[in-house]
Design an enzyme around this catalytic site. Sequence first.
Site, short mmCIF file in Angstrom:
data_model
loop_
_atom_site.label_atom_id
_atom_site.label_comp_id
_atom_site.label_asym_id
_atom_site.label_seq_id
_atom_site.Cartn_x
_atom_site.Cartn_y
_atom_site.Cartn_z
CB VAL A 1 -0.95 0.01 1.23
CG1 VAL A 1 -1.92 -1.16 1.17
CG2 VAL A 1 -0.15 -0.02 2.54
CG HIS B 1 -3.87 -6.28 0.22
ND1 HIS B 1 -2.85 -7.03 0.77
CD2 HIS B 1 -4.81 -7.17 -0.19
CE1 HIS B 1 -3.18 -8.31 0.69
NE2 HIS B 1 -4.35 -8.42 0.10
CB CYS C 1 -16.80 8.15 2.76
SG CYS C 1 -18.25 8.32 3.82
N1 APR Z 1 13.52 -9.35 -1.00
C1 APR Z 1 12.54 -10.28 -1.21
N2 APR Z 1 11.77 -10.80 -0.23
C2 APR Z 1 12.02 -10.37 1.03
C3 APR Z 1 13.02 -9.42 1.34
C4 APR Z 1 13.77 -8.90 0.26
N3 APR Z 1 14.75 -8.00 0.45
N4 APR Z 1 13.00 -9.20 2.69
C5 APR Z 1 12.02 -10.00 3.20
N5 APR Z 1 11.44 -10.69 2.20
C6 APR Z 1 10.33 -11.65 2.27
C7 APR Z 1 10.20 -12.40 3.58
O1 APR Z 1 10.98 -13.57 3.57
C8 APR Z 1 8.69 -12.72 3.57
O2 APR Z 1 8.46 -13.99 2.95
O3 APR Z 1 9.15 -10.89 2.14
C9 APR Z 1 8.07 -11.63 2.72
C10 APR Z 1 7.20 -10.65 3.48
O4 APR Z 1 6.10 -11.37 3.99
P1 APR Z 1 5.01 -10.60 4.85
O5 APR Z 1 5.68 -9.77 5.88
O6 APR Z 1 3.98 -11.62 5.26
O7 APR Z 1 4.35 -9.55 3.82
P2 APR Z 1 3.28 -9.86 2.70
O8 APR Z 1 3.47 -11.22 2.12
O9 APR Z 1 3.31 -8.72 1.76
O10 APR Z 1 1.90 -9.82 3.52
C11 APR Z 1 0.70 -9.94 2.76
O11 APR Z 1 -0.54 -9.43 4.79
O12 APR Z 1 -0.74 -8.15 6.70
C12 APR Z 1 -1.21 -8.33 5.41
O13 APR Z 1 -2.16 -6.66 4.06
C13 APR Z 1 -0.94 -7.11 4.58
O14 APR Z 1 -0.41 -6.98 2.21
C14 APR Z 1 -0.06 -7.61 3.44
C15 APR Z 1 -0.36 -9.09 3.41
#
Ligand code: APR
Length: 248
Positions: free
Chosen positions: A105, A121, A129
């Site tokens: 986001v 998302h 609103c």
């Molecule tokens: N390059 C690639 N991947 C990476 C890096 C990097 N430099 N650093 C971390 N990661 C990976 C981690 O290993 C992990 O698997 O990015 C991933 C992040 O996972 P999450 O924190 O779960 O984020 P995301 O998958 O985007 O979450 C999905 O969950 O909370 C909700 O709405 C929120 O959009 C989000 C959704």
Amino acid sequence: MIPADALTRLKSARSIAVLTGAGVSAESGVATFRDPDGIWARFSPTELASMDGFMANPQRVLDWYAHRRAVVDAVEPNAGHTALVALERWITQRDGTFTLITQNVDRLHQRAGSRNVLEVHGNLVEDRCSVCEEIHKGEQQLDAAGLPVCTTCGGRLRPNVVWFGEDLPRDVWDASERAARDADVFMSIGTSSVVWPAAGLAHTARSRGAAIIEVNPTSTDLTPDVTWHIPAPSGTALPLIVAALEAA
Ligand code: APR
């Protein structure tokens, strides 16, 4: 680091779909959600990313999203974002199609120059609103409690992001599914692949014969089903992929 047969498959692709998650923004200094030092290790998703949490304490939620906006405003897109702009340019110059679907986001993809971005998302820069759904950008009318309200209907404004338990924007989701269905190659980059329905897009692509490339330093729920897993940060792997394609 980049499998040669993955590059061969990308070179012959007519349609590439990409799903990104918080990992793509990590190298810009934006915390992910589920890494050990991630957002959900420090904050409660039910309190801060749900309508119930918002209704219980709107000021706390609005303050938290104002903090997240400030964090994102203070950082820059990284080499991974820039490489995805180059990848979009590379395939569209060959009359191919490129669709960037993001769970993020933070709008760092758009700030890097990506054009066709599907925000499944929502985004941090707009408010919506909670009554008439009108989108607001910046203009503020406050109610007696000092909370922002809609200038059209007086309804309470909330961040235009998808909270847990909420539907994804219909038109954005439909376009994302179409892109996954039509993709020759589907790239899952920087996402833990645990939040559905976004996590299902790679499976949709795979069921239609697409090759799946995952870029993530760690394995995820998707890893057993991908064609290639590239265990590297996106800011390292994506520039290498684009350089190899442009050199071919
Ligand atoms: N390059 C690639 N991947 C990476 C890096 C990097 N430099 N650093 C971390 N990661 C990976 C981690 O290993 C992990 O698997 O990015 C991933 C992040 O996972 P999450 O924190 O779960 O984020 P995301 O998958 O985007 O979450 C999905 O969950 O909370 C909700 O709405 C929120 O959009 C989000 C959704």
